[in-house]
Design a protein around this motif. Structure first.
Motif, PDB file in Angstrom:
ATOM      1  N   GLU A 343     -12.581 -11.046  -3.689  1.00 18.57           N
ATOM      2  CA  GLU A 343     -12.385 -10.870  -2.259  1.00 18.57           C
ATOM      3  C   GLU A 343     -11.169 -10.000  -1.965  1.00 18.57           C
ATOM      4  OE1 GLU A 343     -14.242 -11.413   0.119  1.00 18.57           O
ATOM      5  OE2 GLU A 343     -15.748 -12.786  -0.680  1.00 18.57           O
ATOM      6  N   ILE A 344     -10.767  -9.221  -2.956  1.00 21.26           N
ATOM      7  CA  ILE A 344      -9.636  -8.301  -2.803  1.00 21.26           C
ATOM      8  C   ILE A 344     -10.099  -6.904  -3.202  1.00 21.26           C
ATOM      9  CG2 ILE A 344      -7.259  -7.776  -3.499  1.00 21.26           C
ATOM     10  CD1 ILE A 344      -6.966 -10.714  -4.319  1.00 21.26           C
ATOM     11  N   ALA A 345      -9.659  -5.892  -2.473  1.00 24.92           N
ATOM     12  CA  ALA A 345     -10.028  -4.513  -2.803  1.00 24.92           C
ATOM     13  C   ALA A 345      -8.848  -3.583  -2.627  1.00 24.92           C
ATOM     14  CB  ALA A 345     -11.189  -4.040  -1.927  1.00 24.92           C
ATOM     15  N   VAL A 346      -8.792  -2.571  -3.481  1.00 24.11           N
ATOM     16  CA  VAL A 346      -7.850  -1.455  -3.336  1.00 24.11           C
ATOM     17  C   VAL A 346      -8.700  -0.219  -3.068  1.00 24.11           C
ATOM     18  CG1 VAL A 346      -6.037  -0.076  -4.409  1.00 24.11           C
ATOM     19  CG2 VAL A 346      -6.228  -2.519  -4.952  1.00 24.11           C
ATOM     20  N   LEU A 347      -8.491   0.403  -1.929  1.00 23.06           N
ATOM     21  CA  LEU A 347      -9.296   1.547  -1.517  1.00 23.06           C
ATOM     22  C   LEU A 347      -8.428   2.795  -1.442  1.00 23.06           C
ATOM     23  CD1 LEU A 347     -11.328  -0.153   1.374  1.00 23.06           C
ATOM     24  CD2 LEU A 347     -11.859  -0.083  -1.076  1.00 23.06           C
ATOM     25  N   PHE A 348      -8.988   3.931  -1.897  1.00 23.68           N
ATOM     26  CA  PHE A 348      -8.252   5.192  -1.910  1.00 23.68           C
ATOM     27  C   PHE A 348      -9.196   6.315  -1.529  1.00 23.68           C
ATOM     28  CE2 PHE A 348      -8.760   3.099  -6.063  1.00 23.68           C
ATOM     29  CZ  PHE A 348      -9.914   3.728  -6.508  1.00 23.68           C
ATOM     30  N   ARG A 349      -8.610   7.475  -1.235  1.00 23.51           N
ATOM     31  CA  ARG A 349      -9.399   8.592  -0.687  1.00 23.51           C
ATOM     32  C   ARG A 349     -10.247   9.272  -1.747  1.00 23.51           C
ATOM     33  NH1 ARG A 349     -12.344  11.991   0.350  1.00 23.51           N
ATOM     34  NH2 ARG A 349     -12.329  13.524   2.053  1.00 23.51           N
ATOM     35  N   ILE A 350      -9.706   9.488  -2.957  1.00 27.80           N
ATOM     36  CA  ILE A 350     -10.444  10.207  -3.998  1.00 27.80           C
ATOM     37  C   ILE A 350     -10.465   9.374  -5.271  1.00 27.80           C
ATOM     38  CG2 ILE A 350     -10.053  12.536  -3.085  1.00 27.80           C
ATOM     39  CD1 ILE A 350      -7.715  12.803  -4.994  1.00 27.80           C
ATOM     40  N   ASN A 351     -11.534   9.535  -6.047  1.00 23.18           N
ATOM     41  CA  ASN A 351     -11.705   8.730  -7.249  1.00 23.18           C
ATOM     42  C   ASN A 351     -10.581   8.919  -8.263  1.00 23.18           C
ATOM     43  OD1 ASN A 351     -14.143   7.441  -6.540  1.00 23.18           O
ATOM     44  ND2 ASN A 351     -15.291   9.301  -7.018  1.00 23.18           N
ATOM     45  N   ALA A 352      -9.970  10.127  -8.280  1.00 22.24           N
ATOM     46  CA  ALA A 352      -8.923  10.393  -9.261  1.00 22.24           C
ATOM     47  C   ALA A 352      -7.724   9.474  -9.071  1.00 22.24           C
ATOM     48  CB  ALA A 352      -8.476  11.850  -9.165  1.00 22.24           C
ATOM     49  N   GLN A 353      -7.570   8.873  -7.900  1.00 21.94           N
ATOM     50  CA  GLN A 353      -6.440   7.983  -7.651  1.00 21.94           C
ATOM     51  C   GLN A 353      -6.587   6.646  -8.361  1.00 21.94           C
ATOM     52  OE1 GLN A 353      -6.899   8.830  -3.216  1.00 21.94           O
ATOM     53  NE2 GLN A 353      -4.734   8.322  -3.307  1.00 21.94           N
TER      54      GLN A 353
END
Length: 691
Positions: A343-353
Motif C-alpha cells: 500500500e506504498i508507492a514511489v512514483l517518478f516521471r521517467i523510468n530511469a529514475q
C-alpha cells in the motif's frame, strides 16, 4: 442502488443514452457505471450479451467483469478496443476478405529494423523504439506518411529524427508489413473499421450483437479509436462515456480530450452527470489536488469525503542518492507503523529514475516491486501453481483438502510448489518465487473474506479470469513506478519523487499545452494517495555536484521551501569524495553514475582485487546474523556491499562507513564485527537490534 450517492445514482438510472459522465479522481466512477450496466440489464432495458464496455487496459476490463459478476450481470462483455476489434476481425475475416488472416505483431521494432536496412539507415534499438512510437502516433491520428512532416509542424511535435527519415521509414515499414501479411495494433483497429464500412452485412451483424456501449477513460480516446467506435454505433445513440479532462496525460500518443469535451456538441440531447465527491483521499490531499489545477480549464473541483489526515509533506535533498535513501527510510517507517508494503508507492516521471530507489530500498532491506517488469501470470512459478490448483479443483476429492476452508486449501496446494509461511532468506530467484506464491495465497485470503462460501473451483476461475485480463494480484512490496503507469491505481501512501524543473515538467515540454499536460501528470500522482503524501526533489544528481536544480514550477505557491537534512551526516560526508564533483572510479578515475558502481567505488568493468577468503567469511557471518535476527540476508548487507568490503578491506570506522550500503545505523550494529573480520579476527557474539 442504496449504496450510491446522489450523483452516482443519477448515472446508474440514466439507462438510455447518450450519457456523459465527468468523473473526478476517486469519485467512484467504476462503481457508478457498473451499477448502470447492471441496472439496465436486470430491469430488461438491454440483454447482458448486447452490452460492450470498452476500457483501455486488460486489467481494467477484468475489474469491470469482476464487479459486474458481483452485481448479477455476468454476461456483459468488457474488453479493450484492441481485444474487441481482434475478435471481430478474426470472426468475419473468412466471410469478407478470405484466405489466411494476417499475423498480429506485438512490437514494430524487428520489422522497423528491416525497413531501416532497406532504407540504408543505421538505427540502434533505442532509436528504433523512438521511431516506432512516431509511426504509432501517425497511425492513430490517421496521418499518412506523405503528411507526416506537416503534421509534426502543426502539432509542435519533437520527432526523434529528421522528419524526412521517419517518413521514409514509415513508407518502407508499411510496404514490408503488407508483403509479409502482418498487422500491428493500429492496423487492427483500422482494418476492422474499414471492413465495417465496406461490408454492410458485417456492420449489421456487429450492431445486432452490440446495442449498448460504455466507454471508460474517454479523455484518452484517439481519432482511430473514435472512428471504430462510430462504426460500431452506426446511427444509434446508446452510448455512455466516462472521463476526466484533468487526467489527460497521453496526448503524446495521439489521445485527445476533445471527444469528451465536445460530446454534447455531437449529442445535444445527452445527459451529463458530474461526479466530484472524492472518497479516496483525505481533505488535505484533495485540497492540494484542487490547488494544482485551479487555473486549468474544464477542471472538476473535488469535494473530500474522508476524515482529516496528515498534511502533505515536502522534502528537499542535496542529491538524488540522499532523496532515494531517505524515501526508503520513510517507507520502512510506515511499514513499521502498520502500513502494508503493497500500500506504498514511489512514483517518478521517467523510468530511469528507478535505479537509485531500487538500490536504496535494497540497502535498507525494504521489499519493493518494480511495476512494468515481467508479467505476473507468465512467471514459471505462477504457471506451475495455477496448474496444481486447477488439478486440485478438478479432482475435488483430495482427502487432504476435504473439509478445509479456501485459504488452507490454497496454501496446501501451493506448498507442493515450495510455498512456506515464512519468507526465505536472501534475494534473487528463490525470494521472487516465494513472493509470487505468497501473492496467490493473499488473493485466496481476500476472496475468502469477500465470499466465505468460495472454494477452489471459484478461486481457479478467478485466477483464469485475471490471467486473461493480465490483472495481477498485488505483490508484498513497495511499488516503484512511473507516473504514467500509475494511472488508475491507488495506495495508502505515495512518494512523488524527483520533482524538479526539467524532469516535471519534462525538459522537452515547450508549448503551453505540453506544460499543462505535465501539470496534469502531477495531479494524477497526487490523487493516487489515500492518506500519506510526500513530494520531494533533489538539488543535484550526484553527491558533490553543483546544487543548481530548482523545484518543479508546479510547486510554486503550494509548498514551503523545506530543506531536509541529509541523513546521517557522518555517512554522507564519508561517502563523498574530497572536493566537488561526482564520485570517481578508484581504478580508472571515470565518474561513477550507476548505483552499484558507486557502491563498489569502481566501474563494473574495471579489475578488482577481491579478498576471496574475506568475502566468504563475510557471507558466513551475514547468514548467521540474518538467522539470529530472523530477517532475509540482504537486510543485513547486500551482495554488492559485501563485495565492496572485501575489495577495500577497511580498517577503521571512517573507511567502513564510506562504503555504499553501510551507513551510520549499520555501522553501529555491525561495524565492530565487520572490522574484526577484515582484520582476520573472530566477529564475536552476534547482537542484533533489528533490521
Amino acid at each position: 442502488m442504496a449504496g450510491l450517492d446522489p450523483e452516482q445514482r443519477a448515472v446508474a438510472e440514466a439507462v438510455r443514452g447518450p450519457v456523459c459522465v465527468l468523473a473526478g479522481a476517486g469519485t467512484g466512477k467504476t462503481r457508478a457505471i457498473t451499477h448502470r450496466i447492471a441496472y439496465a440489464t436486470l430491469t430488461g432495458i438491454v440483454a447482458p450479451q448486447q452490452v460492450l464496455a470498452v476500457t483501455f487496459t486488460t486489467r481494467a476490463a477484468g475489474e469491470l467483469r469482476g464487479r459486474l459478476r458481483g452485481l448479477g450481470a455476468p454476461g456483459v462483455q468488457a474488453r479493450t478496443f484492441h481485444a474487441a476489434a481482434l475478435k471481430q476481425l478474426l470472426y468475419f475475416w473468412p466471410r469478407t476478405v478470405g484466405g489466411e488472416p494476417p499475423r498480429i505483431i506485438d512490437s514494430k521494432v524487428a520489422l522497423l529494423a528491416d525497413a531501416a536496412r532497406s532504407c540504408r539507415m543505421s538505427l540502434g534499438r533505442t532509436e528504433l523504439r523512438d521511431v516506432a512510437a512516431e509511426i504509432e502516433w501517425a497511425k492513430v491520428t490517421q496521418t499518412r506518411a506523405e503528411d507526416y512532416a506537416a503534421a509534426v509542424v502543426r502539432t509542435s511535435r519533437k520527432p526523434p529524427r529528421d522528419v524526412v527519415d521517419i517518413a521514409r521509414l514509415y513508407v518502407m515499414y508499411e510496404e514490408l508489413r503488407r508483403e509479409r501479411n502482418l498487422l500491428d495494433f493500429e492496423g487492427m483497429l483500422e482494418l476492422t473499421a474499414a471492413l465495417l464500412l465496406d461490408y454492410p452485412e458485417m456492420a449489421r451483424a456487429v450492431r445486432d450483437q452490440y446495442r449498448y456501449f460504455v466507454v471508460d477513460e474517454y479523455q484518452d480516446v484517439n481519432p482511430l479509436q473514435k472512428l471504430l467506435l462510430d462504426c460500431w454505433l452506426g446511427d444509434r445513440k446508446e452510448l455512455c462515456v466516462v472521463g476526466d479532462p484533468s487526467q489527460t496525460i497521453y496526448s503524446f500518443t495521439g489521445a485527445t480530450p476533445g471527444f469528451l469535451m465536445n460530446f454534447t456538441a455531437q449529442y445535444p440531447e445527452a445527459t451529463v452527470v458530474k461526479l466530484v465527491r472524492d472518497y479516496r483521499s483525505t481533505p488535505q490531499i484533495v485540497h492540494l489536488a484542487n490547488e494544482m489545477l485551479k487555473r486549468s480549464k474544464n477542471r472538476l473541483e473535488l469535494i473530500a469525503q474522508r476524515p482529516d489526515g496528515p498534511a502533505p509533506a515536502y522534502a528537499e535533498y542535496d542529491d538524488e542518492l540522499a532523496e532515494a535513501e531517505d524515501t526508503a527510510r520513510k517507507a520502512g517507517k510506515l511499514i513499521d507503523e502498520g502500513v502494508p508494503a503493497r500500500e506504498i508507492a514511489v512514483l517518478f516521471r521517467i523510468n530511469a529514475q528507478s535505479e537509485a530507489f531500487e538500490q536504496a530500498f535494497a540497502d535498507a532491506g525494504v521489499p519493493y516491486v518494480l511495476r512494468g517488469a515481467e508479467r505476473f501470470f507468465e512467471r514459471p512459478a505462477v504457471r506451475e501453481a495455477v496448474v496444481r490448483l486447477r488439478g486440485a479443483a478438478r479432482s475435488g476429492s483430495d482427502a487432504e483438502l476435504d473439509g478445509l476452508g479456501l485459504i488452507h486449501q490454497v496454501r496446501a496446494v501451493l506448498a507442493g510448489s515450495g510455498y512456506t509461511e515464512k519468507a526465505p532468506e536472501g534475494r534473487g530467484a528463490v525470494r521472487e518465487k516465494w513472493e509470487s506464491l505468497a501473492a496467490l495465497a493473499q488473493l485466496a485470503e481476500d476472496m475468502a473474506m469477500a465470499d466465505p462460501d468460495a472454494g477452489l473451483r471459484e478461486f481457479v476461475a478467478e485466477l483464469e479470469e485475471r490471467a486473461a485480463a493480465a490483472h495481477a494480484p498485488p505483490l508484498e512490496g513497495v511499488t516503484l513506478a512511473s507516473l504514467h503507469s500509475a494511472k488508475g491505481l491507488e495506495w495508502d501512501a505515495v512518494f512523488l519523487a524527483g520533482l524538479t524543473d526539467g524532469t516535471l515538467p519534462i525538459i522537452y515540454a515547450e508549448t503551453p499545452e505540453q506544460v499543462e499536460e505535465e501539470r496534469r501528470l502531477l495531479y494524477v500522482g497526487i490523487t493516487r494517495a489515500r492518506e500519506h503524501l510526500t513530494l520531494s526533489w533533489s538539488l543535484a544528481r550526484s553527491p558533490g555536484q553543483r546544487k543548481n536544480r530548482r523545484p518543479s514550477r508546479f510547486l510554486d505557491g503550494v509548498s514551503p521551501r523545506t530543506s531536509t537534512p541529509t541523513p546521517p551526516r557522518v555517512e554522507r560526508a564519508a561517502r563523498n569524495t574530497p572536493g566537488r564533483g561526482p564520485q570517481p572510479c578508484r581504478v580508472c578515475g571515470r565518474s561513477l553514475q550507476a548505483a552499484v558502481e558507486r557502491k563498489l567505488g569502481r566501474c563494473q568493468t574495471c579489475p578488482a582485487d577481491v579478498d576471496e577468503a574475506l568475502l566468504e567469511a563475510l557471507k558466513e557471518w551475514r547468514a548467521a546474523t540474518a538467522k539470529t535476527a530472523k530477517v532475509p540476508a540482504y537486510v543485513i548487507f547486500t551482495d554488492a556491499t559485501l563485495q565492496a568490503i572485501a575489495e577495500r578491506r577497511p580498517s577503521t570506522e571512517g573507511e567502513l562507513v564510506g562504503i555504499g550500503g553501510v551507513g551510520k545505523r549499520k555501522l553501529d550494529q555491525f561495524g565492530e564485527a565487520v572490522l574484526a573480520l577484515c582484520a582476520g579476527e573472530s566477529p564475536g557474539e552476534i547482537f542484533v537490534d533489528g533490521p
